[in-house]
Enzyme design. Structure first.
Site, PDB file in Angstrom:
ATOM      1  N   CYS A 175     -44.515 -17.357   0.945  1.00  0.00           N
ATOM      2  CA  CYS A 175     -44.512 -16.097   1.695  1.00  0.00           C
ATOM      3  C   CYS A 175     -44.565 -14.876   0.803  1.00  0.00           C
ATOM      4  CB  CYS A 175     -43.298 -16.052   2.602  1.00  0.00           C
ATOM      5  SG  CYS A 175     -43.291 -17.470   3.715  1.00  0.00           S
ATOM      6  N   HIS A 315     -38.664  -7.667   3.689  1.00  0.00           N
ATOM      7  CA  HIS A 315     -39.257  -8.966   4.001  1.00  0.00           C
ATOM      8  C   HIS A 315     -38.943  -9.247   5.478  1.00  0.00           C
ATOM      9  CE1 HIS A 315     -41.093 -12.779   3.321  1.00  0.00           C
ATOM     10  NE2 HIS A 315     -39.994 -13.461   3.558  1.00  0.00           N
ATOM     11  N   GLU A 326     -31.096 -10.603   2.653  1.00  0.00           N
ATOM     12  CA  GLU A 326     -31.812  -9.405   2.202  1.00  0.00           C
ATOM     13  C   GLU A 326     -30.902  -8.185   2.272  1.00  0.00           C
ATOM     14  OE1 GLU A 326     -35.572  -8.733   4.155  1.00  0.00           O
ATOM     15  OE2 GLU A 326     -36.222  -7.328   2.598  1.00  0.00           O
ATOM     16  N   LYS A 347     -42.723  -7.073  10.366  1.00  0.00           N
ATOM     17  CA  LYS A 347     -42.829  -8.373  11.042  1.00  0.00           C
ATOM     18  C   LYS A 347     -42.314  -8.333  12.469  1.00  0.00           C
ATOM     19  CE  LYS A 347     -42.660 -11.155   6.785  1.00  0.00           C
ATOM     20  NZ  LYS A 347     -42.247 -10.201   5.734  1.00  0.00           N
ATOM     21  N   HIS A 352     -44.849 -12.833  11.125  1.00  0.00           N
ATOM     22  CA  HIS A 352     -44.851 -13.140   9.699  1.00  0.00           C
ATOM     23  C   HIS A 352     -46.239 -13.667   9.339  1.00  0.00           C
ATOM     24  CE1 HIS A 352     -43.940 -14.349   5.771  1.00  0.00           C
ATOM     25  NE2 HIS A 352     -42.825 -15.026   5.946  1.00  0.00           N
ATOM     26  N   PHE A 411     -40.404 -19.648   0.411  1.00  0.00           N
ATOM     27  CA  PHE A 411     -39.979 -21.022   0.147  1.00  0.00           C
ATOM     28  C   PHE A 411     -40.288 -21.374  -1.305  1.00  0.00           C
ATOM     29  CE2 PHE A 411     -40.524 -23.031   4.672  1.00  0.00           C
ATOM     30  CZ  PHE A 411     -39.444 -22.299   5.106  1.00  0.00           C
TER      31      PHE A 411
END
Lengths: 426, 380
Positions: A175, A315, A326, A347, A352, A411
């Site tokens: 990501c 994010h 975050e 997002k 996403h 990830f």
């Protein structure tokens, strides 16, 4: 010609072209209008049957003419539209002759079910196993499968279409891929290997299997009704991310090169920071250290201090874990000021966009600077008391923004942060 | 490019059908001993199959082993060997700063699940509903993590503690070239001082053979043939893990690390695949690396796909005059993303052993991309 250098003596990297496609529409204008109006591009999936699935919504891009329906084809199509817009804006080169290198974040792809089915049928065997499909593949009639599903294919064809120079780079850092593409483009310009680079992040890979994979990891929101309210970053009732599609493209250019040709300069990519995380394959370190170090590295690389950051493009995936981590990490970096420092998640509106996210959000970050307006975090109805942030709730607002920190966490322990600033260079 | 620092190779991790470590590989290349090729398991396709590995030696936890598919285990194993070789294993502070550039494929499928679904789809009353139901029930969540290219780097972070940041490059053979090229660029310019670079390829996969077969790229005779032999007729793939620890030469000297070779330059190109274009692209790339002296050798990561492999060899031979050109594929098989890093590893091992002072490593991808690197004996 004056020679601008950053605080570390490196060439300054300007942005002279932006292009974008998301579920909100095609192009900068439609996207910015939608984003600042707080509109959601998330909708019920109609590309494939969602019978039996826990998640039935996504921010897919459905307004383009469909070709063969494969993920690499749509990813290429989205990238082409974004790149075309960015290059046109930059005024660089000629059609099919872009004078710089290509750094491209592309989704990993695999042969898809329609192709497997076609091979099985062509084998004439029933049941058909992989050996039967292999025999069918040798017929020579399936060459397109090779070219379409080789990982380097999308970037190869994009390089061919736009006439970029050198060896086209295909990147995958989960990501944060889009941010990594920009980072490597910036580094190449700083090293003087190229004066111009095209950085693209693209993702058109919402298919039944890709959705099910995330679903089996319990990563996706299952609050399908209404679809546009499924993505709710930083809210107490957030329950996962919503898959999205899109592409963002940036023309990166040595600042002096851009000045010399009288190009309009949209902003500066001032800093890049990254840090790996060896804690777990999908979860981040509980202490947030890698995210903290990545943010700090980006700010230091930009020659700034945290107090100079005016806004954070989060994010903000809307998963319980990311948003908490975050928030905690931002508090560690920005201290007490974090209660007042605006941070919002695109997002919440476009979902996403995975491989594309870092590039899509870079485009939005630069538009935020250019327009002096903060896009909101929509669907913020139920604040999470554990996350005390100014998330620019639900409604956009004007603000003078000179420096933006954009976060991407993925990830596999990928943490990449970018700092964008307004021209002129200090 | 501003080259402020010399780039040293201080660690090599290599694992393949011949076993682990550089010695069996160098010996095989020099002796011309017959390769380890299985002609039955994937017939008609011959495949260089991975030697049995004691995974515990590099991946101590069974839980970690279970979380990976073979290509990742091969890569994590090879990365561990490189760290051991460089003397960095367990040096927490150094590993926390160590960056990674990985060339990655991924996408391993569960063949049983695929077979069952594809046949079910042919007769299902509602194919879409059938697909959803079977995927929801049959896909292993961990398989997804083995399908993501960047999870090789992710697993190296977890198992070996390499957490300086990582970048995964996709795009078959050329990903291996570009990963090395950009890592060298980072170190030469002073941006980084140590980077772990490499790749892994598991050739024992019908899903990958399927993709290559569709492109008409595979040798279909159940026997071995050398890469440059006229009868080769396409690729023979091989399972390989290859990692290199690159380090600024000053740092290597400071910590007393053994330098096996230095990388003097890496070039990457993109020729239009037309007759003769690959040869001329290689002439350009090799020319930019400077000249090669009398005591040189060539190492080719060529795939064996005609005519590109022949064009690559022709250009390398011109630059090397009478120096021998070894095909790493003859001993390893063609290892896609790992092909170029493995060839560089072999070249470094040969320079280290005194077989040559300089090496030209070349590699033409089976359908796209050309790369060339120059290695030299370590300076003082």
């Amino acid at each position: 010609m004056s020679t601008h250098r950053d605080k570390f003596g490196r060439p300054v990297v300007a942005v002279t072209g932006l292009g974008i496609v998301t579920s909100l529409g095609q192009g900068r204008d439609d996207n910015w209008k939608g984003l600042t109006a707080g509109r959601s591009g998330v909708h019920a999936i109609n590309r494939f049957s969602t019978v039996g699935l826990r998640t039935t919504v996504a921010g897919t891009v459905d307004f383009l003419p469909r070709g063969d329906g494969s993920s690499p084809e749509l990813s290429e199509q989205l990238a082409t539209l974004a790149a075309d817009e960015a290059i046109t804006m930059s005024g660089l080169g000629r059609k099919g002759d872009f004078p710089g290198e290509l750094f491209m974040a592309v989704p990993p792809v695999e042969v898809e079910w329609p192709d497997r089915l076609a091979l099985a049928k062509a084998s004439g065997r029933e049941p058909a196993d992989y050996d039967a499909m292999l025999a069918a593949a040798e017929s020579g009639r399936f060459h397109v499968i090779h070219d379409r599903f080789m990982f380097g294919g999308v970037a190869e064809r994009t390089a061919e279409r736009f006439g970029t120079k050198g060896s086209p780079i295909s990147l995958s850092t989960a990501c944060s891929s889009g941010a990594t593409a920009i980072q490597l483009g910036v580094e190449a310009i700083r090293r003087g290997e190229t004066q111009v680079a095209l950085a693209i992040g693209t993702d058109g890979s919402v298919q039944a299997e890709s959705l099910i994979r995330f679903s089996l990891l319990s990563a996706l929101s299952t609050q399908n009704d209404p679809p546009q309210e499924a993505a709710k970053p930083f809210s107490k009732n957030r329950d996962g991310f919503v898959m999205g599609e899109g592409a963002g493209a940036l023309v990166l250019e040595d600042y002096d090169h851009a000045l010399a040709r009288g190009a309009a300069i949209i902003g500066i990519v001032a800093g890049c920071g990254e840090k790996g995380d060896g804690f777990h394959r999908t979860r981040s370190s509980p202490d947030g250290r890698p995210a903290i170090l990545a943010m700090q590295a980006a700010i230091v690389d930009a020659g700034l201090v945290p107090d100079q950051i005016d806004y954070i493009n989060a994010h903000g995936t809307s998963t319980p874990e990311n948003d908490k981590m975050e928030c905690m990490s931002c508090r560690a970096v920005f201290g007490e000021r974090m209660s007042r420092l605006p941070i919002s998640s695109n997002k919440s509106m476009v979902g996403h966009t995975l491989t594309a996210a870092g590039a899509v959000e870079a485009v939005f970050s630069l538009l935020t600077i250019a327009h002096g307006r903060l896009p909101p975090t929509i669907n913020y109805k139920l604040p999470d008391p554990a996350i005390e942030l100014d998330v620019v709730p639900n409604v956009a607002r004007d603000a003078k923004v000179r420096a933006v920190l954009s976060n991407s966490f993925g990830f596999g322990g990928q943490n990449t942060c970018l700092v964008f600033t307004a021209e002129p260079v200090s | 490019m501003a080259s402020l620092h010399r780039v040293a190779i201080t660690g090599i991790g290599l694992v393949s059908s011949l076993g682990e470590g550089v010695e069996p590989h160098r010996a095989a290349l020099k002796s011309g001993a017959p390769p380890v090729v299985d002609t039955q398991a994937f017939a008609p396709y011959p495949v260089h199959v991975m030697a049995p590995l004691e995974l515990e030696k590099q991946i101590p936890k069974k839980s970690d082993q279970r979380q990976m598919e073979p290509w990742q285990r091969i890569g994590v194993y090879a990365a561990g060997l490189a760290l051991d070789d460089a003397g960095l294993k367990g040096d927490a502070a150094a590993l926390d700063r160590l960056e990674m550039f990985v060339a990655a494929g991924g996408g391993e499928r569960d063949h049983q699940v695929d077979d069952a679904i594809v046949n079910g789809l042919r007769t299902a009353a509602d194919p879409a509903a059938f697909l959803n139901e079977r995927l929801m029930k049959d896909l292993r969540p961990t398989l997804f993590l083995a399908q993501l290219p960047n999870l090789l780097a992710g697993n190296i972070s977890i198992v070996h503690g390499v957490t300086g940041g990582s970048c995964s490059f996709m795009g078959e053979e050329q990903a291996g070239v570009d990963a090395l090229r950009l890592a060298v660029g980072r170190i030469a310019s002073g941006q980084s001082d140590t980077i772990l670079v490499g790749a892994a390829y598991n050739a024992e996969r019908r899903d990958m053979l399927l993709l290559l077969a569709a492109g008409g790229n595979l040798r279909k005779e159940p026997s071995f043939a050398p890469v440059f032999a006229p009868e080769r007729g396409g690729m023979i793939t091989g399972s390989v893990g290859a990692f290199l620890l690159l380090e600024a030469a000053e740092l290597a000297a400071k910590r007393g690390a053994r330098v096996r070779a230095e990388i003097a330059g890496v070039r990457a190109g993109r020729a239009r695949r037309e007759q003769g274009a690959v040869a001329s692209e290689f002439r350009r790339l090799i020319g930019a690396l400077g000249s090669f002296g009398a005591n040189s050798l060539g190492l080719s990561a060529a795939s064996g796909v005609a005519p590109w492999s022949g064009e690559e060899r022709e250009a390398a031979a011109d630059a090397l005059a009478h120096a021998p050109i070894h095909a790493s594929g003859d001993v390893l098989g063609h290892a896609m993303e790992a092909a170029f890093p493995a060839a560089v590893a072999l070249a470094a091992a040969m320079i280290d052993a005194g077989d040559a002072k300089e090496a030209l490593v070349t590699g033409a991808g089976h359908w796209r991309g050309e790369g060339a690197a120059k290695l030299i004996a370590p300076g003082r």
